[in-house]
Design an enzyme around this catalytic site. Sequence first.
Site, PDB file in Angstrom:
ATOM      1  N   GLY A 199      -9.137   4.056   6.347  1.00  0.00           N
ATOM      2  CA  GLY A 199      -9.003   5.168   6.564  1.00  0.00           C
ATOM      3  C   GLY A 199      -7.297   5.993   6.551  1.00  0.00           C
ATOM      4  O   GLY A 199      -6.752   6.685   6.743  1.00  0.00           O
ATOM      5  N   PHE A 200      -6.629   4.455   7.772  1.00  0.00           N
ATOM      6  CA  PHE A 200      -5.600   4.930   8.554  1.00  0.00           C
ATOM      7  C   PHE A 200      -4.479   3.653   7.778  1.00  0.00           C
ATOM      8  O   PHE A 200      -5.118   2.624   8.152  1.00  0.00           O
ATOM      9  CB  PHE A 200      -5.309   5.614   9.677  1.00  0.00           C
ATOM     10  CG  PHE A 200      -6.303   6.755   9.871  1.00  0.00           C
ATOM     11  CD1 PHE A 200      -5.308   8.071   9.824  1.00  0.00           C
ATOM     12  CD2 PHE A 200      -6.985   6.737  10.290  1.00  0.00           C
ATOM     13  CE1 PHE A 200      -6.606   9.039  10.201  1.00  0.00           C
ATOM     14  CE2 PHE A 200      -8.516   7.589  10.681  1.00  0.00           C
ATOM     15  CZ  PHE A 200      -7.961   8.837  10.435  1.00  0.00           C
ATOM     16  N   GLY A 201      -3.050   4.479   7.491  1.00  0.00           N
ATOM     17  CA  GLY A 201      -2.430   2.942   7.766  1.00  0.00           C
ATOM     18  C   GLY A 201      -1.659   2.842   9.520  1.00  0.00           C
ATOM     19  O   GLY A 201      -2.037   4.035  10.422  1.00  0.00           O
ATOM     20  N   GLY A 202      -1.145   1.598   9.431  1.00  0.00           N
ATOM     21  CA  GLY A 202      -0.408   1.264  10.894  1.00  0.00           C
ATOM     22  C   GLY A 202      -1.380   1.117  11.695  1.00  0.00           C
ATOM     23  O   GLY A 202      -0.805   1.123  13.130  1.00  0.00           O
ATOM     24  N   HIS A 230      -0.863  -1.374  -4.045  1.00  0.00           N
ATOM     25  CA  HIS A 230      -2.251  -0.747  -3.760  1.00  0.00           C
ATOM     26  C   HIS A 230      -2.454   0.353  -3.354  1.00  0.00           C
ATOM     27  O   HIS A 230      -1.667   1.539  -3.008  1.00  0.00           O
ATOM     28  CB  HIS A 230      -2.459  -1.807  -2.733  1.00  0.00           C
ATOM     29  CG  HIS A 230      -4.259  -1.665  -1.990  1.00  0.00           C
ATOM     30  ND1 HIS A 230      -5.158  -2.634  -1.738  1.00  0.00           N
ATOM     31  CD2 HIS A 230      -4.209  -1.021  -0.637  1.00  0.00           C
ATOM     32  CE1 HIS A 230      -6.052  -2.240  -1.212  1.00  0.00           C
ATOM     33  NE2 HIS A 230      -5.422  -1.447  -0.575  1.00  0.00           N
ATOM     34  N   HIS A 241      -8.229   0.853  -4.628  1.00  0.00           N
ATOM     35  CA  HIS A 241      -9.250   0.283  -3.712  1.00  0.00           C
ATOM     36  C   HIS A 241      -9.743   1.372  -2.667  1.00  0.00           C
ATOM     37  O   HIS A 241      -9.057   2.984  -2.401  1.00  0.00           O
ATOM     38  CB  HIS A 241      -8.553   0.230  -1.930  1.00  0.00           C
ATOM     39  CG  HIS A 241      -9.275  -0.022  -0.546  1.00  0.00           C
ATOM     40  ND1 HIS A 241      -8.614  -0.170   0.631  1.00  0.00           N
ATOM     41  CD2 HIS A 241     -10.720   0.191  -0.118  1.00  0.00           C
ATOM     42  CE1 HIS A 241      -9.489  -0.186   2.202  1.00  0.00           C
ATOM     43  NE2 HIS A 241     -10.864  -0.009   1.296  1.00  0.00           N
ATOM     44  N   ASP A 295      -6.914  -6.304   4.015  1.00  0.00           N
ATOM     45  CA  ASP A 295      -6.424  -5.253   3.853  1.00  0.00           C
ATOM     46  C   ASP A 295      -5.648  -4.640   5.870  1.00  0.00           C
ATOM     47  O   ASP A 295      -6.967  -4.196   5.796  1.00  0.00           O
ATOM     48  CB  ASP A 295      -6.768  -4.241   3.046  1.00  0.00           C
ATOM     49  CG  ASP A 295      -5.921  -2.894   3.013  1.00  0.00           C
ATOM     50  OD1 ASP A 295      -4.905  -2.789   3.994  1.00  0.00           O
ATOM     51  OD2 ASP A 295      -7.391  -1.838   2.397  1.00  0.00           O
ATOM     52  N   GLY A 296      -5.339  -4.120   5.766  1.00  0.00           N
ATOM     53  CA  GLY A 296      -5.024  -3.819   7.458  1.00  0.00           C
ATOM     54  C   GLY A 296      -3.692  -4.439   8.613  1.00  0.00           C
ATOM     55  O   GLY A 296      -4.455  -5.380   8.926  1.00  0.00           O
ATOM     56  N   GLY A 297      -2.863  -3.697   8.310  1.00  0.00           N
ATOM     57  CA  GLY A 297      -2.306  -4.917  10.038  1.00  0.00           C
ATOM     58  C   GLY A 297      -1.690  -5.886   9.500  1.00  0.00           C
ATOM     59  O   GLY A 297      -1.518  -6.589  10.910  1.00  0.00           O
ATOM     60  N   MET A 329     -11.383  -6.101   5.134  1.00  0.00           N
ATOM     61  CA  MET A 329     -11.024  -4.919   6.260  1.00  0.00           C
ATOM     62  C   MET A 329     -10.953  -5.784   7.262  1.00  0.00           C
ATOM     63  O   MET A 329     -11.127  -6.146   7.605  1.00  0.00           O
ATOM     64  CB  MET A 329     -11.588  -3.417   6.053  1.00  0.00           C
ATOM     65  CG  MET A 329     -11.362  -2.603   5.400  1.00  0.00           C
ATOM     66  SD  MET A 329      -9.933  -2.627   3.319  1.00  0.00           S
ATOM     67  CE  MET A 329      -9.304  -1.452   5.368  1.00  0.00           C
ATOM     68  N   GLY A 362       1.284  -2.262   4.291  1.00  0.00           N
ATOM     69  CA  GLY A 362       1.650  -0.436   4.143  1.00  0.00           C
ATOM     70  C   GLY A 362       2.963  -0.333   4.998  1.00  0.00           C
ATOM     71  O   GLY A 362       4.258  -0.415   5.273  1.00  0.00           O
ATOM     72  N   SER A 363       2.455  -0.364   6.266  1.00  0.00           N
ATOM     73  CA  SER A 363       3.602   0.674   7.056  1.00  0.00           C
ATOM     74  C   SER A 363       4.794  -0.453   7.642  1.00  0.00           C
ATOM     75  O   SER A 363       5.747  -0.307   8.090  1.00  0.00           O
ATOM     76  CB  SER A 363       3.035   0.939   8.872  1.00  0.00           C
ATOM     77  OG  SER A 363       2.150  -0.186   9.655  1.00  0.00           O
ATOM     78  N   MET A 422     -11.806   4.375  -0.426  1.00  0.00           N
ATOM     79  CA  MET A 422     -13.145   4.559   0.943  1.00  0.00           C
ATOM     80  C   MET A 422     -13.544   5.892   0.157  1.00  0.00           C
ATOM     81  O   MET A 422     -13.138   6.831   0.895  1.00  0.00           O
ATOM     82  CB  MET A 422     -11.904   4.268   1.592  1.00  0.00           C
ATOM     83  CG  MET A 422     -11.689   3.134   1.957  1.00  0.00           C
ATOM     84  SD  MET A 422      -9.773   3.277   2.650  1.00  0.00           S
ATOM     85  CE  MET A 422      -8.848   3.540   1.435  1.00  0.00           C
ATOM     86  N   MET A 431      -9.175   8.218  -0.596  1.00  0.00           N
ATOM     87  CA  MET A 431     -10.406   8.052   0.721  1.00  0.00           C
ATOM     88  C   MET A 431     -10.499   9.521   0.633  1.00  0.00           C
ATOM     89  O   MET A 431      -9.825  10.711   0.165  1.00  0.00           O
ATOM     90  CB  MET A 431      -9.369   8.420   1.896  1.00  0.00           C
ATOM     91  CG  MET A 431      -8.676   7.198   2.114  1.00  0.00           C
ATOM     92  SD  MET A 431      -7.769   6.936   4.230  1.00  0.00           S
ATOM     93  CE  MET A 431      -7.216   5.621   3.761  1.00  0.00           C
ATOM     94  N   ASP A 462      -4.359   3.647  -1.981  1.00  0.00           N
ATOM     95  CA  ASP A 462      -6.290   4.181  -1.061  1.00  0.00           C
ATOM     96  C   ASP A 462      -6.133   5.518  -1.416  1.00  0.00           C
ATOM     97  O   ASP A 462      -5.959   6.179  -1.464  1.00  0.00           O
ATOM     98  CB  ASP A 462      -4.947   3.888   0.104  1.00  0.00           C
ATOM     99  CG  ASP A 462      -5.069   2.987   0.739  1.00  0.00           C
ATOM    100  OD1 ASP A 462      -6.192   1.575   0.921  1.00  0.00           O
ATOM    101  OD2 ASP A 462      -4.536   1.867   1.194  1.00  0.00           O
ATOM    102  N   SER A 469       1.112  -1.518   0.191  1.00  0.00           N
ATOM    103  CA  SER A 469       0.127   0.128   0.387  1.00  0.00           C
ATOM    104  C   SER A 469       0.612   1.469   0.153  1.00  0.00           C
ATOM    105  O   SER A 469       2.019   2.028   0.929  1.00  0.00           O
ATOM    106  CB  SER A 469      -0.836   0.044   1.493  1.00  0.00           C
ATOM    107  OG  SER A 469      -1.300   1.478   0.808  1.00  0.00           O
TER     108      SER A 469
HETATM  109  C1  DX5 Z   1      -6.259   1.614   5.123  1.00  0.00           C
HETATM  110  C2  DX5 Z   1      -6.033   0.906   4.308  1.00  0.00           C
HETATM  111  C3  DX5 Z   1      -4.596   0.502   4.102  1.00  0.00           C
HETATM  112  C4  DX5 Z   1      -3.640   0.993   5.036  1.00  0.00           C
HETATM  113  C5  DX5 Z   1      -2.759  -0.557   5.034  1.00  0.00           C
HETATM  114  O1  DX5 Z   1      -7.561   1.893   5.303  1.00  0.00           O
HETATM  115  O2  DX5 Z   1      -6.884   0.726   3.394  1.00  0.00           O
HETATM  116  O3  DX5 Z   1      -4.913   0.011   2.751  1.00  0.00           O
HETATM  117  O4  DX5 Z   1      -2.798   1.397   3.604  1.00  0.00           O
HETATM  118  O5  DX5 Z   1      -2.123  -0.098   6.159  1.00  0.00           O
HETATM  119  P1  DX5 Z   1      -1.103  -1.046   7.175  1.00  0.00           P
HETATM  120  O6  DX5 Z   1      -0.763  -1.671   6.334  1.00  0.00           O
HETATM  121  O7  DX5 Z   1      -0.038  -0.200   7.659  1.00  0.00           O
HETATM  122  O8  DX5 Z   1      -2.319  -1.189   7.991  1.00  0.00           O
HETATM  123 ZN    ZN Z   2      -6.150  -0.260   1.110  1.00  0.00          ZN
END
Ligand code: DX5
Ligand code: ZN
Length: 221
Positions: free
Chosen positions: A142-145, A33, A66, A175-177, A137, A197-198, A68, A37, A35, A8
């Site tokens: 909404g956010f990475g990390g 990927h 993706h 997607d996420g964590g 999800m 992502g992170s 959102m 938003m 994102d 991501s």
């Molecule tokens: C969150 C995004 C993700 C995000 C994942 O809303 O859809 O794609 O970038 O980031 P990590 O891998 O850091 O959870």
């Molecule tokens: Zn995403």
Amino acid sequence: MKKIIAPSLLSCDFANLQSEIEMLNESDADWLHLDIMDGVFVPNITFGMPIISFINKHAKKTLDVHLMIVQPERYITSFKEAGADILTVHYEACTHLHRTIQEIKAKGMKAGVSLNPHTPVSVLEEIIGNLDLVLIMSVNPGFGGQSFIENTYKKVKQLKKLINNSGSTALIEVDGGVSNKNIEKLSQAGVDAFVTGSYIFSSDSPKQTITDLKNQLLSRK
Ligand code: DX5
Ligand code: ZN
């Protein structure tokens, strides 16, 4: 079934976007990927068409977009023109999901639907046969990390059952964590595509981290 790594770009260095894309081109990543938003569907705003077009100009990999955003059907043509290969909309953002999926496919893109953590897999029963991808999800969008939500394993297994029983060819993406800590268990539960992502971009060598994740998936099919 080949397992897919989809970094991501939300966590990449946007001030050096071109070199980040070149690194990903050279890496074992399968998809990029992206994102999107809108500050309405989720409490954050990212980027839109000009950035996607720029990424598309340099990227040699599939663009996995993706959305959102509310009423994503307003922008299907624009995302196609910007270079999206896969377009995923949120179940929670679409009143006429069936129509939206048909329109995405009619534009020549693969069509995906994403489910928020609170949305049960069963809402897809009537549409699963039309989908190319389902994005579960594993954090609130909404956010990475953010931290991975453990209930995701159960949802992936339910989705796998739904796909098998319906004869659908949809891929399962999470997607996420996602990190080296949970990728093997997710893979065993039935996940085909992993967004991270992170975990990738905060590592010393994102390129090596992608290779390591790939190897982890290969070592335990
Ligand atoms: C969150 C995004 C993700 C995000 C994942 O809303 O859809 O794609 O970038 O980031 P990590 O891998 O850091 O959870
Ligand atoms: Zn995403």
